[in-house]
Motif scaffolding. Structure first.
Motif, PDB file in Angstrom:
ATOM      1  N   LEU A  60       6.747 -14.913  12.185  1.00  0.00           N
ATOM      2  CA  LEU A  60       5.511 -14.336  11.657  1.00  0.00           C
ATOM      3  C   LEU A  60       5.596 -14.167  10.146  1.00  0.00           C
ATOM      4  O   LEU A  60       4.613 -14.393   9.428  1.00  0.00           O
ATOM      5  CB  LEU A  60       5.231 -12.993  12.332  1.00  0.00           C
ATOM      6  CG  LEU A  60       4.889 -13.040  13.822  1.00  0.00           C
ATOM      7  CD1 LEU A  60       4.731 -11.632  14.376  1.00  0.00           C
ATOM      8  CD2 LEU A  60       3.619 -13.851  14.065  1.00  0.00           C
ATOM      9  N   VAL A  68      -2.926 -12.443  15.600  1.00  0.00           N
ATOM     10  CA  VAL A  68      -1.805 -12.497  16.531  1.00  0.00           C
ATOM     11  C   VAL A  68      -2.350 -12.194  17.919  1.00  0.00           C
ATOM     12  O   VAL A  68      -2.946 -11.139  18.153  1.00  0.00           O
ATOM     13  CB  VAL A  68      -0.706 -11.483  16.154  1.00  0.00           C
ATOM     14  CG1 VAL A  68       0.432 -11.532  17.169  1.00  0.00           C
ATOM     15  CG2 VAL A  68      -0.183 -11.764  14.755  1.00  0.00           C
ATOM     16  N   ALA A 118       1.466  -7.131  13.039  1.00  0.00           N
ATOM     17  CA  ALA A 118       0.054  -7.372  12.754  1.00  0.00           C
ATOM     18  C   ALA A 118      -0.635  -6.116  12.241  1.00  0.00           C
ATOM     19  O   ALA A 118      -1.437  -6.169  11.290  1.00  0.00           O
ATOM     20  CB  ALA A 118      -0.644  -7.887  14.011  1.00  0.00           C
ATOM     21  N   ARG A 163       0.207  -5.449   8.643  1.00  0.00           N
ATOM     22  CA  ARG A 163      -0.333  -6.427   7.703  1.00  0.00           C
ATOM     23  C   ARG A 163      -1.849  -6.508   7.746  1.00  0.00           C
ATOM     24  O   ARG A 163      -2.447  -7.368   7.112  1.00  0.00           O
ATOM     25  CB  ARG A 163       0.241  -7.815   8.024  1.00  0.00           C
ATOM     26  CG  ARG A 163       1.759  -7.888   7.964  1.00  0.00           C
ATOM     27  CD  ARG A 163       2.274  -7.557   6.576  1.00  0.00           C
ATOM     28  NE  ARG A 163       1.812  -8.512   5.604  1.00  0.00           N
ATOM     29  CZ  ARG A 163       2.433  -9.648   5.304  1.00  0.00           C
ATOM     30  NH1 ARG A 163       3.562  -9.937   5.902  1.00  0.00           N
ATOM     31  NH2 ARG A 163       1.932 -10.468   4.402  1.00  0.00           N
ATOM     32  N   ALA A 180      -3.608  -7.645  10.023  1.00  0.00           N
ATOM     33  CA  ALA A 180      -4.032  -8.873  10.698  1.00  0.00           C
ATOM     34  C   ALA A 180      -4.667  -8.503  12.035  1.00  0.00           C
ATOM     35  O   ALA A 180      -4.377  -7.455  12.609  1.00  0.00           O
ATOM     36  CB  ALA A 180      -2.837  -9.807  10.919  1.00  0.00           C
ATOM     37  N   VAL A 198      -5.174  -8.414  15.918  1.00  0.00           N
ATOM     38  CA  VAL A 198      -4.230  -8.471  17.021  1.00  0.00           C
ATOM     39  C   VAL A 198      -4.992  -8.183  18.303  1.00  0.00           C
ATOM     40  O   VAL A 198      -5.790  -7.245  18.373  1.00  0.00           O
ATOM     41  CB  VAL A 198      -3.062  -7.468  16.815  1.00  0.00           C
ATOM     42  CG1 VAL A 198      -3.566  -6.055  16.609  1.00  0.00           C
ATOM     43  CG2 VAL A 198      -2.091  -7.532  17.987  1.00  0.00           C
TER      44      VAL A 198
END
Length: 814
Positions: free
Chosen positions: A47, A55, A110, A113, A115, A117
């Motif tokens: 990752l 993710v 995730a 960050r 991101a 998920v």
């Protein structure tokens, strides 16, 4: 609570870095082994290298709204997602996550960050609605043979020349050099610096991070070509749903999507398949309304074999089976910043020192050296669990399995219990239970412990009430045990152990009420109305008094009165009375008004006294054994009733009538005689006369042996009676010597059953007395005494015991 907001689509160029390219064509599929520290480190490195915009994780999509809680500081793994059917909480499944689980590392990465998920597995609404065996049937090939169920790890290990799949996995994956210590132990810290590290790392570093997953994917693709879906159609449906979710994520984020799933499913997610075909596989699946929450988990529970989704905890349920043999060892491998073997040996030495074992630094050094030597001899890259265990056994435990079992239990498995923040969803009953646990300072613990309660103390009494109420609700957190100290009614001993499955039991009990008190009251009232037998209702009354449920007692009392008035079976009345007597005793300890209960109990005792003698006549051996147990129960119960003074004489008359009735089996007649003797209502001479009649030559040996079993058997001190009463011992010895050889083999099993219940010391004393031949001549005169015993009572020595007895009895009444 809503699902985390999705990140905006990422522009091509590698996670926002125009100078970096996405490291693969299409989504990045990271096939892992669940709960593997090597897989977790590899996922973290991949990752960091790829920097995906989203993710996707194998797990129930209903839990997407709960994913942000994974970043809460109060969330401490091991934890698990618990999904259960709203209308049937017993249909439940768990998805456990440890600190070293690849899925846990991925979701924390995730969230750190920002991101996106998401969970993408088949919804729990479908898996919980399906039959537990759905999708597990074996397919047959054209020749009629079933398709073999594949063990992917076992097949790869065999291809590599290993006979142990676990050892192969350790060598190839778990012993791989991971990322630096910070990234290994702290995915959030890795997330904060991962972008800079990824920017500095060149394509070669990214290739190294992704190479293991490419190799695993290629191996799994070959295995799937050979074994198909392993005879599990459930996998085909799950993979179809995961492909649908993957297509949706690619429409939103492009190809910069990473999928963390079981290695077996990896090739299926990138296989060619149309959306229409996948939707067709999902069409018509049953579904139920579900609720999902986070619950604490334990290392010990991780070590058990799980089951596919949709099975209840009683069947070993789980989203997927963990079955990790050594979760403590895996956690150590994941957390140790360096020198894992040396640190493990140090921990083992510390544990053994705490148990007063002589373990020095030299022992640790030698154990480490032996572990590395064993690894070299076995051609392993590093010492694994087998090598470290062998070294601990040989060096730290001196070859003994006893201290090694302690190391296995405390370290290799461990008693780690996770924590879940208070903001996690929970049924109202669970929240009330958590509040009570905090206020009573009685938190759940994964290891079994003993709890001594003094009911004269307010906090201990409240703890007792809580534990009894939970038992009534079917939440078996604690179970009563025999205490080492006082056995009085003011004392209770419990053995406590919290299992994750109890969260399901709490959810099931939530249908009865929103608090522990209201739920226990409602369930007690329902059981009182539906109980099939009087004994069940009287037992319920006892539990209600122990749990202090004043709201339920009127309903229970009415049910007892109604059933007692209609029940004419003396056996059932006899089974019901002991629980009522104990209830009166416990009610007195807890200052509960039990006047109505006492009246019902006295009425039952009167009816038993009238109907018991004829009910004891003409019984076979099995029925006589059951009636003897009821006789003992009634005898003890009458002594506890407030009307014991009046009922005691009536009961003694009943027992005398039973003793004289030849139609009553010898087992019951002998037991009645013994109860009269113990109660001081039968003289020793009369007991000897009754025994002489029962053991006379005209009595069949089997009947005589049954009388002896009733008189001397059980845990009533019959052996000590024989030791101290020369007359009775002479009667038994004389009868035994007169039994004909042909009948002796028939009565021997009864005699063995009687005498085997005595303590070893009592049996030795009886054998020594028989060897001396003190009773060989039969009954002795009144003035004679057994060898080693005086001929009469020494009143001066007996009086010396009274002050001690007075102190003991007064202490019980305090």
């Amino acid at each position: 609570m809503t699902a985390p907001a999705a990140s905006p689509p990422r522009v091509p160029g590698g996670a926002g870095h125009p100078d970096r390219a996405w490291p693969c064509d299409g989504p990045l599929v990271l096939g892992v082994r669940h709960h593997g520290p090597g897989s977790a480190r590899a996922v973290l490195a991949a990752l960091d290298a790829a920097e995906p915009g989203a993710v996707l994780i194998e797990g129930p999509p209903e839990a997407n709204a709960l994913l942000p809680l994974a970043a809460d500081a109060a969330m401490v793994p091991p934890v698990a997602l618990l999904a259960h059917a709203v209308d049937d909480p017993g249909r439940a499944a768990f998805w456990p996550f440890a600190r070293f689980s690849p899925e846990w590392v991925a979701m924390r990465w995730a969230l750190a960050r920002d991101a996106a998920v998401r969970f993408i597995d088949l919804p729990a609404a479908h898996s919980l609605a399906a039959d537990p065996s759905w999708g597990d049937e074996e397919d047959a090939v054209p020749g009629g043979e079933p398709v073999p169920r594949a063990d992917p790890i076992g097949a790869l290990a065999e291809a590599a020349g290993y006979d142990d799949p676990e050892r192969w996995w350790e060598d190839v994956v778990e012993h791989r050099a991971g990322a630096d210590a910070t990234r290994r132990a702290d995915p959030e810290a890795a997330g904060r610096t991962g972008r800079e590290a990824a920017g500095r790392a060149g394509p070669e570093a990214a290739d190294r991070a992704l190479a293991p997953f490419a190799a695993v994917g290629e191996a799994m693709a070959a295995l799937r070509e050979r074994y198909g879906h392993r005879g599990r159609r459930r996998d085909l449906v799950r993979e179809a749903h995961m492909r649908i979710q993957l297509r949706a994520a690619r429409r939103e984020f492009g190809d910069e999507v990473a999928v963390v799933c079981g290695a077996w499913h990896g090739p299926a997610l990138t296989a060619r398949s149309t959306a229409a075909a996948d939707r067709a596989l999902l069409k018509g699946l049953p579904r139920v309304r579900t609720e999902v929450t986070w619950v604490p988990w334990t290392h010990r529970r991780l070590a058990r074999r799980g089951a596919p989704p949709g099975r209840g905890p009683a069947e070993g349920g789980g989203g997927y089976g963990a079955g990790i043999e050594a979760p403590g060892w895996y956690a150590h491998l994941f957390d140790a910043p360096d020198r894992p073997v040396e640190r493990w040996m140090t921990r083992a030495a510390g544990l053994l020192r705490d148990e007063d074992r002589m373990v020095s630094s030299a022992h640790v050094i030698e154990a480490v050296r032996l572990a590395y030597t064993l690894a070299a001899l076995r051609d392993r890259p590093l010492p694994g669990l087998g090598e470290t265990t062998d070294a601990i056994r040989a060096v730290l435990c001196d070859g003994s399995e006893v201290p090694l079992a302690l190391v296995r239990d405390r370290l290799t498995v461990g008693d780690v219990l996770g924590e879940v923040p208070d903001t996690a969803p929970a049924v109202p009953l669970q929240r009330d239970l958590a509040r009570l646990q905090r206020s009573l300072r009685l938190g759940p613990e994964p290891s079994e412990r003993e709890l001594e309660l003094d009911l004269r103390k307010d906090n201990d009494a409240a703890r007792s009430r809580l534990l009894h109420r939970l038992r009534l609700l079917g939440v078996g957190w604690g179970r009563p045990a025999v205490g080492r100290g006082s056995t009085g009614t003011f004392r209770e001993t419990w053995r406590l152990r919290w299992e994750p499955e109890l969260y399901v039991r709490v959810a099931e009990a939530g249908v009865w009420g929103t608090t522990v008190l209201s739920a226990a009251t409602a369930k007690a009232e329902s059981e009182a109305l539906s109980a099939p037998a009087l004994a069940d209702v009287t037992s319920l009354a006892e539990r209600c008094l122990l749990a202090e449920l004043p709201g339920a007692l009127p309903v229970v009392m009415r049910a007892i009165a109604d059933r007692a008035a209609l029940d004419a079976d003396v056996g059932r009345l006899a089974e019901a009375l002991p629980a009522l007597a104990r209830s009166l005793r416990y009610g007195d300890v807890r200052a509960t008004d039990t006047a109505t209960l006492g009246e019902v109990a006295a009425g039952l005792a009167e009816r038993i006294c009238v109907g018991l003698p004829p009910a004891c006549a003409g019984l076979d051996a099995d029925a006589a054994a059951r009636m003897r147990a009821r006789l003992d129960g009634v005898h003890s119960a009458i002594g506890l009733l407030p009307q014991a003074a009046e009922l005691g004489g009536r009961w003694a008359d009943v027992l005398r009538g039973i003793v004289r009735r030849d139609s009553v089996p010898g087992l019951i007649r002998g037991r009645s005689a013994r109860l009269l003797l113990d109660g001081g209502r039968l003289a020793g001479e009369e007991a000897a006369r009754l025994m002489g009649l029962a053991l006379s030559p005209g009595t069949p040996p089997a009947d005589a042996a049954a009388w002896i079993e009733g008189f001397l058997g059980g845990a009533s001190g019959g052996g000590m009676l024989l030791v101290h009463d020369e007359r009775l011992r002479g009667l038994v010895d004389g009868w035994l010597a007169s039994v004909p050889a042909g009948a002796f083999t028939d009565v021997l099993p009864l005699l063995r059953r009687t005498f085997s219940a005595y303590e070893a010391g009592v049996r030795r004393t009886l054998g020594e007395l028989a060897r001396r031949g003190s009773a060989a001549a039969g009954p002795v005169g009144e003035g004679a005494g057994a060898p080693g015993f005086g001929s009469g009572l020494d009143e001066r020595r007996a009086d010396a015991v009274l002050p001690v007895l007075r102190l003991i009895l007064e202490g019980e009444r305090v």
